[in-house]
Design an enzyme around this catalytic site. Structure first.
Site, PDB file in Angstrom:
ATOM      1  N   ASP A  34       1.243  -2.516  -3.451  1.00  0.00           N
ATOM      2  CA  ASP A  34       0.067  -2.078  -2.704  1.00  0.00           C
ATOM      3  C   ASP A  34      -0.665  -1.039  -3.539  1.00  0.00           C
ATOM      4  O   ASP A  34      -0.056  -0.082  -4.048  1.00  0.00           O
ATOM      5  CB  ASP A  34       0.486  -1.481  -1.359  1.00  0.00           C
ATOM      6  CG  ASP A  34      -0.714  -1.224  -0.463  1.00  0.00           C
ATOM      7  OD1 ASP A  34      -1.242  -2.188   0.111  1.00  0.00           O
ATOM      8  OD2 ASP A  34      -1.122  -0.049  -0.356  1.00  0.00           O
ATOM      9  N   LEU A  35      -1.984  -1.222  -3.701  1.00  0.00           N
ATOM     10  CA  LEU A  35      -2.758  -0.293  -4.513  1.00  0.00           C
ATOM     11  C   LEU A  35      -2.960   1.024  -3.770  1.00  0.00           C
ATOM     12  O   LEU A  35      -3.203   1.043  -2.560  1.00  0.00           O
ATOM     13  CB  LEU A  35      -4.122  -0.890  -4.861  1.00  0.00           C
ATOM     14  CG  LEU A  35      -4.115  -2.191  -5.665  1.00  0.00           C
ATOM     15  CD1 LEU A  35      -5.538  -2.620  -6.000  1.00  0.00           C
ATOM     16  CD2 LEU A  35      -3.298  -2.051  -6.950  1.00  0.00           C
ATOM     17  N   ASP A  91      -5.777  -5.335  -0.677  1.00  0.00           N
ATOM     18  CA  ASP A  91      -5.271  -4.811  -1.955  1.00  0.00           C
ATOM     19  C   ASP A  91      -3.760  -4.976  -2.055  1.00  0.00           C
ATOM     20  O   ASP A  91      -3.086  -4.230  -2.764  1.00  0.00           O
ATOM     21  CB  ASP A  91      -5.656  -3.334  -2.113  1.00  0.00           C
ATOM     22  CG  ASP A  91      -5.072  -2.454  -1.016  1.00  0.00           C
ATOM     23  OD1 ASP A  91      -4.673  -3.011   0.039  1.00  0.00           O
ATOM     24  OD2 ASP A  91      -5.006  -1.230  -1.196  1.00  0.00           O
TER      25      ASP A  91
END
Length: 383
Positions: free
Chosen positions: A249-250, A292
């Protein structure tokens, strides 16, 4: 007419070729019907003919071929249920189908020739129905492989036509020429049906690929992920390997979207996908799950340390600035890792990786966390 013999598999993708061959083995009911009619007509003719020995032999041959072809189709489907066929194996099955089809067509053609060389109009009527009916079945069901359909059509029709033309009767000559005319016309129909099937199968596979592919990044999407993970798990079980699922996960992605707009956010996601795929080994793959969120599946993992090495590398790589449209954009990544012994339950593995990701994000950004008892690895923190 030579163009019909040039219809082959040249330039056709392997997956289309395998599916075309598979379509040959979907004819169990027509095979049984044509076999019963062949045996019944030949036995009827034998009971009212001086050539009873030849006709009984044709009846026995037709019965044997029918049983063999039905058994082959059952065996093919049993084999296919175990796992998908390679092109080489599919071609071997096709060769078996080809020679049994040619033999059966030849028996019908010989039966038709015998009837038109004899004096009985009832026999000629029966074999005419059989020849035209079986030829129509070839055009409808075997046109997917013109190299089989066209010779089979000739084996069915030409002996009957030749026998009719050899008779000293203009009515028989007319019948023979009509049969040859229908034969020539069927060549164009076979070619048309073949092209239609190739086009439809290709289009179906293209839509299937699009349904499993993320349009923005070109990676697999959520649907494609579960299918590819199942295949990776199957291979892992076969080899006794481990597989690692990295849920990525960004960090700070929302800030990029809010500051620079969604176009910049899309460009960032494409760049992230390129960086991730650029460091993966053969057999590993990356997926965009949505937003994302990404998943990386690491195949043939020897131990937890090997999985953590990849996680650290992903974190360091994604922490480096992205040069996008004249801006240096910085984000980071948090990763949850789950490792399955010999590719066990893929749903449980994915769920465990998601829980580990939540633990990593709760402990701070740019971290990796193992599922279960391994906890957060502080060494995975970038920077």
């Amino acid at each position: 007419m030579l163009k019909f013999w040039k219809i082959n598999f040249a330039g056709v993708p392997d997956y289309v070729r395998v599916e075309l061959i598979d379509m040959l083995f979907q004819t169990r009911v027509p095979l049984a019907i044509s076999g019963c009619l062949l045996v019944g007509i030949s036995l009827h003719m034998a009971a009212h003919s001086a050539n009873s020995g030849v006709l009984y032999a044709l009846s026995a041959t037709g019965a044997g071929l029918t049983v063999f072809r039905l058994f082959s189709e059952v065996a093919y489907h049993r084999r296919k249920r175990r796992c998908a066929l390679s092109l080489a194996e599919a071609l071997r099955w096709e060769q078996l189908y080809t020679w049994s089809s040619f033999s059966f067509a030849g028996v019908i053609g010989l039966l038709g020739a015998i009837s038109f060389l004899g004096p009985n109009p009832a026999h000629q009527l029966l074999t005419t129905a059989l020849v035209f009916g079986y030829a129509a079945g070839i055009v409808c069901r075997i046109s997917v492989r013109p190299a089989i359909a066209l010779p089979a059509l000739m084996l069915v029709a030409l002996p009957t036509a030749a026998a009719a033309i050899s008779r000293l009767d203009s009515n028989f000559h007319f019948y023979g020429f009509i049969l040859v005319a229908f034969l020539l016309g069927s060549f164009e129909t076979v070619s048309f049906i073949y092209r239609q099937n190739v086009g439809q199968i290709s289009l179906k596979h293209e839509f299937a690929i699009l349904a499993r592919q993320d349009v923005l990044t070109g990676l697999s999407n959520r649907l494609g992920f579960h299918e590819r993970l199942a295949v990776a798990a199957m291979h892992a079980r076969a080899k006794g390997d481990l597989i690692a699922v990295h849920s990525v996960d960004l960090d700070r992605f929302k800030e990029v979207n809010d500051r620079y707009g969604h176009d910049m956010g899309d460009a960032l996601l494409r760049a992230v996908a390129e960086r991730i795929t650029g460091i993966l080994r053969e057999g590993d793959f990356a997926v965009r799950m949505g937003g994302d969120e990404f998943v990386v599946v690491q195949s043939a993992v020897g131990n937890h340390e090997e999985a953590m090495l990849l996680a650290r590398r992903i974190i360091r790589m994604l922490s480096e600035p992205f040069a996008l449209d004249g801006h240096d954009v910085s984000v980071g990544a948090s990763i949850g890792i789950a490792i399955g012994p010999q590719g066990d339950d893929t749903v449980a593995l994915t769920t465990a990786a998601d829980k580990a990701l939540y633990a990593a994000k709760s402990a701070g950004r740019n971290r990796a966390s193992f599922a279960g008892e391994h906890g957060i690895d502080p060494l995975a923190r970038a920077g």
